[in-house]
Design an enzyme around this catalytic site. Structure first.
Site: not given
Ligand code: GLU
Length: 325
Positions: A260
């Site tokens: 990101k």
């Molecule tokens: N919040 C996690 C991320 O942005 C993804 C979690 C999930 O999809 O289990 O990488």
């Protein structure tokens, strides 16, 4: 008349607002949406913002704007609510506390006073693609006296899940196939609650997916090795285990995963160059083999292409789905 008893598919996309979505995140969102919507399923958006220090101001709003620009829609989410609200993890801590207590009552949780560095590593694991060192169970059998000593020295514990050493977890990922992991041998007892007072991703994601009745988890392949830990938590809490599909991560031209923090790999530059949503969807779909050529395609046409046929998506996603065209 035969009754159709198959449950409604409920899929989700659960981004962390630690920066703007890059094209790899957007492709994962697109695939998660397609898996659910091609099967007439429901789609949920959840914001995973528990790691406050890593959360960036305005990132959630920009993510929602990007996903909407592409044409993705959701039935439940932080902006529109729904019966399982709230859909933002930082507003759900009382719920996590309740389920943590259930695990504690079953004797499956213990305090761990090991170093901060190790705890930080465990907390960031889902984003680093690196599980860190196996936790050796140092604090598993601490005496009450030793615990008191640590507390008196001002050390705050994290809380770990006691992993059954006799168990190997086996499951079949819709894309990656069968997988087996001896969690105690490979990861060890893992953190549910961090010493800095933050519920760990592995725990919160299971509680949320279960309570939101998600039965289809489509997410990036970096989380494949987290799944056995999560399955142990589903079992310990008596929740039904969803179907999992871990989709390939997008790589840059050097073959590295996008992050990101990498600038210029989001939707903004494409929008600035005048690309339409259909063009970007076509590029993303071609980049993972969903369509054979890079050509503009609307979300609706792409969905219709896989109508009632998730296995079509699974077959189409190519093994070397990688570099964005
Ligand atoms: N919040 C996690 C991320 O942005 C993804 C979690 C999930 O999809 O289990 O990488």
């Amino acid at each position: 008349m035969s009754e159709n008893t198959s449950p409604i598919i409920r899929g989700r996309y659960a981004p962390s607002p630690t920066g703007d979505l890059h094209l790899g995140n957007v492709r994962t969102a697109l695939l998660a949406w397609l898996f659910a919507r091609s099967a007439e399923g429901q789609f949920v958006l959840r914001i995973e913002d528990l790691d406050r220090p890593r959360t960036r101001p305005g990132a959630t709003e920009r993510m929602l704007t990007d996903l909407r620009w592409l044409g993705l829609n959701w039935d439940e989410g932080p902006d529109c609510g729904g019966i399982f609200a709230p859909y933002t993890q930082s507003e759900r801590t009382a719920i996590y506390q309740h389920y943590l207590q259930l695990l504690q009552e079953k004797g499956l949780v213990y305090p761990c006073y090991c170093s901060r560095a190790e705890i930080a590593q465990a907390a960031s694991a889902p984003h680093q693609g690196n599980e860190g060192p196996r936790y050796l169970g140092t604090c598993r059998t601490l005496t009450a006296q030793k615990r008191r000593e640590y507390e008196q020295h001002g050390r705050r514990p994290s809380l770990r899940f006691r992993v059954d050493a006799t168990r190997s977890v086996t499951f079949t990922d819709a894309l990656c196939g069968p997988l087996s992991q001896h969690v105690q041998g490979e990861v060890g007892d893992f953190i549910l609650y961090r010493a800095d007072g933050i519920f760990a991703y592995q725990f919160a994601v299971v509680v949320d997916d279960a309570l939101m009745q998600i039965n289809q988890v489509v997410r990036g392949a970096d989380l494949l090795t987290s799944t056995p830990r999560q399955i142990l938590l589903y079992e310990a809490l008596g929740f039904p285990i969803p179907m999992f599909a871990h989709v390939p991560l997008m790589l840059d031209e050097q073959g590295h995963r996008l992050a990101k923090r990498t600038q210029g790999m989001g939707l903004a530059p494409l929008r600035a160059m005048g690309h339409s949503p259909a063009q970007v969807i076509g590029q993303l779909a071609a980049s993972c083999g969903l369509i054979s050529h890079n050509q503009a395609i609307t979300l609706n046409d792409l969905r219709a292409h896989f109508h009632h046929n998730q296995y079509g998506i699974i077959r189409a996603i190519s093994e070397n789905a990688g570099i964005f065209p």
